[in-house]
Design a protein around this motif. Structure first.
Motif, PDB file in Angstrom:
ATOM      1  N   VAL A   1     -47.726 -12.226  -0.836  1.00 53.00           N
ATOM      2  CA  VAL A   1     -47.141 -11.999  -2.154  1.00 53.00           C
ATOM      3  C   VAL A   1     -45.630 -11.989  -1.963  1.00 53.00           C
ATOM      4  O   VAL A   1     -45.097 -11.230  -1.150  1.00 53.00           O
ATOM      5  CB  VAL A   1     -47.619 -10.680  -2.788  1.00 53.00           C
ATOM      6  CG1 VAL A   1     -46.952 -10.470  -4.139  1.00 53.00           C
ATOM      7  CG2 VAL A   1     -49.132 -10.679  -2.936  1.00 53.00           C
ATOM      8  N   VAL A   2     -44.960 -12.882  -2.698  1.00 57.86           N
ATOM      9  CA  VAL A   2     -43.519 -13.076  -2.573  1.00 57.86           C
ATOM     10  C   VAL A   2     -42.840 -12.632  -3.861  1.00 57.86           C
ATOM     11  O   VAL A   2     -43.223 -13.076  -4.944  1.00 57.86           O
ATOM     12  CB  VAL A   2     -43.196 -14.570  -2.316  1.00 57.86           C
ATOM     13  CG1 VAL A   2     -41.712 -14.788  -2.172  1.00 57.86           C
ATOM     14  CG2 VAL A   2     -43.947 -15.085  -1.106  1.00 57.86           C
TER      15      VAL A   2
ATOM     16  N   ALA B   1     -37.273 -18.352  -0.720  1.00 55.45           N
ATOM     17  CA  ALA B   1     -38.406 -17.453  -0.483  1.00 55.45           C
ATOM     18  C   ALA B   1     -39.670 -18.224  -0.118  1.00 55.45           C
ATOM     19  O   ALA B   1     -40.373 -17.864   0.829  1.00 55.45           O
ATOM     20  CB  ALA B   1     -38.648 -16.597  -1.729  1.00 55.45           C
ATOM     21  N   VAL B   2     -39.946 -19.288  -0.849  1.00 54.70           N
ATOM     22  CA  VAL B   2     -41.159 -20.069  -0.602  1.00 54.70           C
ATOM     23  C   VAL B   2     -41.075 -20.786   0.749  1.00 54.70           C
ATOM     24  O   VAL B   2     -42.065 -20.841   1.499  1.00 54.70           O
ATOM     25  CB  VAL B   2     -41.417 -21.060  -1.756  1.00 54.70           C
ATOM     26  CG1 VAL B   2     -42.520 -22.040  -1.406  1.00 54.70           C
ATOM     27  CG2 VAL B   2     -41.766 -20.295  -3.031  1.00 54.70           C
ATOM     28  N   GLU B   3     -39.909 -21.309   1.088  1.00 59.55           N
ATOM     29  CA  GLU B   3     -39.741 -21.960   2.394  1.00 59.55           C
ATOM     30  C   GLU B   3     -39.959 -20.973   3.538  1.00 59.55           C
ATOM     31  O   GLU B   3     -40.624 -21.283   4.521  1.00 59.55           O
ATOM     32  CB  GLU B   3     -38.362 -22.603   2.514  1.00 59.55           C
ATOM     33  CG  GLU B   3     -38.223 -23.869   1.709  1.00 59.55           C
ATOM     34  CD  GLU B   3     -36.825 -24.472   1.790  1.00 59.55           C
ATOM     35  OE1 GLU B   3     -35.885 -23.794   2.267  1.00 59.55           O
ATOM     36  OE2 GLU B   3     -36.671 -25.632   1.372  1.00 59.55           O
ATOM     37  N   THR B   4     -39.423 -19.770   3.400  1.00 62.18           N
ATOM     38  CA  THR B   4     -39.606 -18.750   4.425  1.00 62.18           C
ATOM     39  C   THR B   4     -41.067 -18.344   4.511  1.00 62.18           C
ATOM     40  O   THR B   4     -41.623 -18.197   5.612  1.00 62.18           O
ATOM     41  CB  THR B   4     -38.725 -17.520   4.136  1.00 62.18           C
ATOM     42  OG1 THR B   4     -37.357 -17.934   4.067  1.00 62.18           O
ATOM     43  CG2 THR B   4     -38.881 -16.459   5.203  1.00 62.18           C
ATOM     44  N   CYS B   5     -41.715 -18.183   3.373  1.00 63.76           N
ATOM     45  CA  CYS B   5     -43.125 -17.809   3.352  1.00 63.76           C
ATOM     46  C   CYS B   5     -43.985 -18.907   3.987  1.00 63.76           C
ATOM     47  O   CYS B   5     -44.928 -18.607   4.730  1.00 63.76           O
ATOM     48  CB  CYS B   5     -43.590 -17.529   1.931  1.00 63.76           C
ATOM     49  SG  CYS B   5     -45.252 -16.834   1.871  1.00 63.76           S
ATOM     50  N   GLU B   6     -43.657 -20.141   3.728  1.00 65.72           N
ATOM     51  CA  GLU B   6     -44.404 -21.255   4.315  1.00 65.72           C
ATOM     52  C   GLU B   6     -44.301 -21.236   5.840  1.00 65.72           C
ATOM     53  O   GLU B   6     -45.279 -21.464   6.556  1.00 65.72           O
ATOM     54  CB  GLU B   6     -43.882 -22.583   3.764  1.00 65.72           C
ATOM     55  CG  GLU B   6     -44.709 -23.773   4.180  1.00 65.72           C
ATOM     56  CD  GLU B   6     -44.216 -25.038   3.507  1.00 65.72           C
ATOM     57  OE1 GLU B   6     -43.592 -25.851   4.210  1.00 65.72           O
ATOM     58  OE2 GLU B   6     -44.446 -25.198   2.312  1.00 65.72           O
TER      59      GLU B   6
ATOM     60  N   GLY C   1     -28.896 -14.076  -3.918  1.00 61.74           N
ATOM     61  CA  GLY C   1     -30.332 -14.255  -4.021  1.00 61.74           C
ATOM     62  C   GLY C   1     -31.049 -13.436  -2.978  1.00 61.74           C
ATOM     63  O   GLY C   1     -30.489 -13.128  -1.923  1.00 61.74           O
ATOM     64  N   GLY C   2     -32.281 -13.073  -3.257  1.00 55.99           N
ATOM     65  CA  GLY C   2     -33.034 -12.292  -2.297  1.00 55.99           C
ATOM     66  C   GLY C   2     -34.523 -12.391  -2.533  1.00 55.99           C
ATOM     67  O   GLY C   2     -34.973 -12.854  -3.579  1.00 55.99           O
ATOM     68  N   PHE C   3     -35.275 -11.958  -1.515  1.00 60.70           N
ATOM     69  CA  PHE C   3     -36.728 -11.951  -1.629  1.00 60.70           C
ATOM     70  C   PHE C   3     -37.306 -10.966  -0.633  1.00 60.70           C
ATOM     71  O   PHE C   3     -36.644 -10.539   0.312  1.00 60.70           O
ATOM     72  CB  PHE C   3     -37.314 -13.348  -1.381  1.00 60.70           C
ATOM     73  CG  PHE C   3     -37.055 -13.900  -0.005  1.00 60.70           C
ATOM     74  CD1 PHE C   3     -37.874 -13.573   1.056  1.00 60.70           C
ATOM     75  CD2 PHE C   3     -35.986 -14.741   0.220  1.00 60.70           C
ATOM     76  CE1 PHE C   3     -37.636 -14.081   2.323  1.00 60.70           C
ATOM     77  CE2 PHE C   3     -35.731 -15.256   1.480  1.00 60.70           C
ATOM     78  CZ  PHE C   3     -36.566 -14.921   2.539  1.00 60.70           C
TER      79      PHE C   3
ATOM     80  N   GLN D   1     -34.896 -10.667   2.681  1.00 57.68           N
ATOM     81  CA  GLN D   1     -33.548 -11.207   2.829  1.00 57.68           C
ATOM     82  C   GLN D   1     -32.784 -11.041   1.521  1.00 57.68           C
ATOM     83  O   GLN D   1     -33.358 -11.146   0.447  1.00 57.68           O
ATOM     84  CB  GLN D   1     -33.659 -12.693   3.175  1.00 57.68           C
ATOM     85  CG  GLN D   1     -32.361 -13.445   3.219  1.00 57.68           C
ATOM     86  CD  GLN D   1     -32.606 -14.890   3.579  1.00 57.68           C
ATOM     87  OE1 GLN D   1     -33.070 -15.185   4.664  1.00 57.68           O
ATOM     88  NE2 GLN D   1     -32.342 -15.784   2.649  1.00 57.68           N
ATOM     89  N   SER D   2     -31.493 -10.792   1.631  1.00 60.71           N
ATOM     90  CA  SER D   2     -30.603 -10.771   0.484  1.00 60.71           C
ATOM     91  C   SER D   2     -29.261 -11.287   0.950  1.00 60.71           C
ATOM     92  O   SER D   2     -28.686 -10.741   1.895  1.00 60.71           O
ATOM     93  CB  SER D   2     -30.462  -9.354  -0.072  1.00 60.71           C
ATOM     94  OG  SER D   2     -29.546  -9.348  -1.144  1.00 60.71           O
TER      95      SER D   2
END
Length: 134
Positions: A34-35, A92-97, A51-53, A70-71
């Motif tokens: 969950v992101v 966020a999605v790239e990091t999650c991937e 930006g952050g996630f 990250q922020s």
């Protein structure tokens, strides 16, 4: 000066009372990522955007564990709130991937699903639209 005194007081407290994080055991075979991502447009001193996630691994029982967060300043020039929110989500999605792939290779099972959350209605609507781009 009052702010500096408050910071010093907080640092002294944290040095005397160390913070401990405890993570509950998760069943990884049914877990999902969950992101949560967010951005603020033009809020930095140089009028750039932030930006952050945070990415959680969540089991079906509801137990969760923060995996990474990250922020930071968005590296691209953003001309709108939607652009800033979009770049935060992309990061966020790239990091999650990346984390998703690493976990599946280490644990030798299928990649967990990913759920992405945003507070930007226009970004949500843009992603879920059925209209064709012109």
């Amino acid at each position: 000066i009052a702010d500096l005194k408050m910071v010093n007081k907080t640092v002294k407290f944290l040095n005397k009372n160390p913070l401990t994080l405890k993570f509950k055991k998760l069943q990884l075979n049914d877990a999902v990522f969950v992101v949560f991502c967010d951005a603020s447009y033009g809020n930095l001193r140089d009028s750039s955007s932030q930006g952050g996630f945070i990415i959680f691994l969540v089991s079906l029982t509801g137990k969760c564990c923060p995996i990474t967060w990250q922020s930071r300043k968005i590296r691209r020039v953003c001309k709108s709130t939607l652009a800033a929110e979009s770049w935060a989500m992309i990061e966020a999605v790239e990091t999650c991937e990346l984390v998703q792939t690493q976990l599946s290779e280490i644990m030798k099972f299928e990649k967990p699903d990913v759920i992405v959350m945003t507070d930007c209605k226009s970004l949500h609507d843009s992603i879920h639209t059925s209209k064709k781009c012109r």
